[in-house]
Design an enzyme around this catalytic site. Sequence first.
Site, short mmCIF file in Angstrom:
data_model
loop_
_atom_site.label_atom_id
_atom_site.label_comp_id
_atom_site.label_asym_id
_atom_site.label_seq_id
_atom_site.Cartn_x
_atom_site.Cartn_y
_atom_site.Cartn_z
N HIS A 1 -4.88 -1.01 -5.04
CA HIS A 1 -4.85 0.46 -5.04
C HIS A 1 -5.55 0.72 -6.10
O HIS A 1 -5.47 1.14 -7.04
CB HIS A 1 -3.67 1.03 -4.20
CG HIS A 1 -3.37 0.10 -3.61
ND1 HIS A 1 -2.65 -0.36 -3.40
CD2 HIS A 1 -4.10 0.16 -2.26
CE1 HIS A 1 -2.39 -1.03 -2.62
NE2 HIS A 1 -3.23 -1.14 -1.48
N ASP B 1 -1.91 -7.36 -5.86
CA ASP B 1 -2.42 -6.40 -5.38
C ASP B 1 -3.17 -5.46 -6.12
O ASP B 1 -2.93 -4.86 -7.06
CB ASP B 1 -1.21 -5.80 -4.23
CG ASP B 1 -1.78 -5.21 -2.81
OD1 ASP B 1 -2.85 -5.07 -3.15
OD2 ASP B 1 -1.44 -5.13 -2.58
N HIS C 1 -8.32 -1.20 -1.63
CA HIS C 1 -7.33 -2.00 -1.07
C HIS C 1 -8.07 -3.21 -1.86
O HIS C 1 -9.01 -3.47 -1.34
CB HIS C 1 -7.07 -2.25 -0.34
CG HIS C 1 -5.89 -1.41 0.80
ND1 HIS C 1 -4.64 -1.44 1.35
CD2 HIS C 1 -6.57 -0.53 1.87
CE1 HIS C 1 -4.83 -0.41 1.80
NE2 HIS C 1 -6.15 0.10 2.45
N CYS D 1 0.78 -1.15 -0.11
CA CYS D 1 -0.03 0.02 -0.24
C CYS D 1 1.36 1.10 0.02
O CYS D 1 0.93 2.24 -0.99
CB CYS D 1 -0.91 0.41 1.09
SG CYS D 1 -1.57 -1.47 2.06
N LYS E 1 -14.93 -3.75 3.81
CA LYS E 1 -14.58 -4.39 3.24
C LYS E 1 -16.01 -6.14 2.23
O LYS E 1 -16.84 -6.16 3.57
CB LYS E 1 -13.50 -5.39 3.68
CG LYS E 1 -13.74 -6.55 4.91
CD LYS E 1 -12.80 -6.73 5.19
CE LYS E 1 -13.09 -8.19 6.39
NZ LYS E 1 -11.66 -9.39 6.45
N GLN F 1 1.70 -11.04 -3.53
CA GLN F 1 -0.20 -10.32 -3.26
C GLN F 1 -0.26 -9.90 -5.08
O GLN F 1 0.06 -9.42 -5.82
CB GLN F 1 -0.22 -9.04 -2.25
CG GLN F 1 -0.52 -10.09 -1.22
CD GLN F 1 -1.05 -8.51 -0.02
OE1 GLN F 1 -0.29 -7.27 -0.19
NE2 GLN F 1 -2.19 -8.25 0.58
N ARG G 1 6.04 -11.74 5.90
CA ARG G 1 5.37 -11.49 7.03
C ARG G 1 5.85 -12.77 7.78
O ARG G 1 5.39 -13.51 7.35
CB ARG G 1 3.78 -11.29 6.32
CG ARG G 1 2.84 -10.36 5.81
CD ARG G 1 1.67 -10.86 5.90
NE ARG G 1 0.79 -9.57 4.68
CZ ARG G 1 0.11 -9.27 4.69
NH1 ARG G 1 -0.49 -10.37 4.33
NH2 ARG G 1 -0.06 -8.50 3.67
#
Length: 583
Positions: A329, A327, A459, A278, A413, A325, A307
Site C-alpha cells: 500500500h 501486497d 493498493h 489493507c 485500476k 498476497q 478467502r
Amino acid sequence: MSEDFQPRQLSPVETLRHSMAHLMASAVAELYPGTKFGIGPHIQNGFYYDMEIPGAVTPEDLPHIEEAMRAIAKKNHSFTHKTLTHEEALRWAEESDQPLKAELLADIEGPISFYTHGAFTDMCAGPHVRYTKKLKHFKLTQIAGAYWRGDEQRPMLTRIYGVAFETKEELDAHLLMLEEAKKRDHRRLGKDLELFRLTQEYGPGLVLWLPNGAFMRKQIEDEWRKVHLERGYELLFTPHIAPSTLWDRSGHTGHYRDSMFAPMDIDGEEYLLKPMNCPFHIGVYNNRKRSYRELPMRLCELGNVYRYERSGVLHGLMRVRGFTQDDAHIFCTPETFKQELDACLDIAQLMYKTFGFPEFKVELSCRDPENTSKYLGSDEIWTLSEDTLAEVLDERGIEYTRIEGEAAFYGPKIDIKVVDTIGRSWQLTTIQLDFNLPERFDLSYTGADNQPHRPIMIHRALLGSIERFFGILIEHYAGDFPLWMSPVQARVLPLSEKFKDYGAEVVARLTAEGIRARLDDSDEKLGYKIRRAEVDKIPYAAVVGGREAESGTVGVRKRKDGDMGTMSIEDFIAHLKAEIEAR
Ligand SMILES: [Zn+2]
Ligand SMILES: [Zn+2]
C-alpha cells in the site's frame, strides 16, 4: 441459450460458439432422450451446456456426441426464430418436460424468444449463425459436474465443454495448446516433483508446501523482498485475525462477508480471519501523525489471507482458500502520485523479466462515463487519476486497453496479465487506486501549508498470490525451472559404490560454493541414475568414476542437452555460477 434473455451483441466468433451450444444440445437430446437442459453460453474459446442427462455420460461418450453433432450440422438446418408469450413459453416447458427452463422462466418477464434448428428448440435471445453448416471446426473437450445455478443445495448437472473456431487452423493450434497445457498441469508436476500437497484431510484449497516447493518459494520471496527494499518499500508483518469491528470500519463485513471465513469468539469478542491486508497497513500508517515529508510511504508485506471459495471452483494452486498476497500500500500526495504509479509499473516489469515473462497485456479500468453517480470521490479526482494512469502507461510506451465501466466504485485500476510459453494469459498485477479507505479511516498528513490533507492510497500486488504465481511458473516452465530457482541444481552420480566417497567430496565442494547439490547414492546403474535425474528435472548431473576421482574432475550432463564433457570441479562451479548469475 444465454444466461440472460436480454438481446445482446455477440461478435461473429461468439455467435458461432453460442450456436455450437445449441448444436451440442440437439445432439444430446437425440442420443439421450429425456435430457433436461439448463443453460448453454459461449465462453472463451468455446462453449458449454449444463444438462441433466439420464444415465452416466463419460469422456468416452464425447466422440459419439461429436459425431451426432456433425451429422446434424451437415443437414444444414437454419436457426429460425419465434416469440412466445410468457404463458405459451411456460406451456412449452411443461409439454417438453423442461423443468430447468421453466424455472428460468419464473425469473423473467414478457414475451420469450425461441430458436429452432431441425428438431431442437431452445429458449434463447440469440444471435446465432444462419445455418448449421457453418458449425464445422469444433471439439468436445471435457465433462464436469456443475451445480444448477451454482448452488450447492441444487442438483449437480453435467456440463459438457467444447471449443470452436472459425477456421481449422485456429482449432488445431488451440488443440495443440491444450495438449501442451495438459503436459504442464501444475497439479501433476507438483506431485511428481514433490513441490506441494493439497488434500481433503488438510482442507480443500489449503496448501502444504513440500521442501522443494518451499525452497522455490523462498527464492521468489527473497527476490521480491530485495527488489522492494531497493526501491524504498518498508516491510511489514501483520496478524491473521482482527476483531469484526475493524472489518466493519473497512467495509469488508458489508461488502465482502461472503468471501470471509466464519467468525470466532475470543473473550466474548467476534474476530475474523483476514481476507485482505489493507486495514492493517492503514493501522501502521495511522501509528502517528504523518507529515508530507514522510510521503510517499510504501508499506509492503507477503501477507497470508484467507478467502472462502466454493469447493467446486478450487483448482490446484490457481484457486485456493489460503494464500499469500505480495501486497503493498502506497500513501502519497497528489504531487508524487504519478511518479509512484510509474514506479509500480517499473517494479512490475522488472519482476516479469526476472521470472521469464517477456510478454504482457495491460487493461485500464475506468468509470462508466454514463453513470458517474455510483462512484465514490469527486469528478476531479476521477478525471485526474484516470488521466494520470493513462499518461504513465503512454509515457512508458505500454499499449493498453481502456475499459469504461470496469473500475471499482472506489477507484480506477490497472490490471496486467503475463503471457506464458504456450500463449495463455494469466492475470498477475493489479494497481488499484482507492478513494474509499482513506475516508473510512480518516487518513491524513500535514502538508507544507501546515494543514491536514487526505493522502492518495494505492493498493498494489505484483504477482497476485504467491501460490497461484508458483502454479503459473510451474506450467510456464513445465517444471524445467531456471537454474537459480531450482531446488536442486546439480546431482552427483557415482559410477558405482566405489566412487561414492569422491561423489560426496564433489557435493561438499559445490555446497561450500553455495550450489545446491545432492548425491545419488542409490545402488542403481548409471543409466538409470541419469534417467532419474532427467525425470526429476535436475538441471545438471555430474558423473564421477575412477578417471574423474583421479583427476579431480566431473563428467557434466546438462538436462535435455546431454553430455558436456569432462570439467574440473572449479570449472563446473564457475559454469554453474555464471548461469545462476545471468538468471
Ligand atoms: Zn442461443
Ligand atoms: Zn489493499
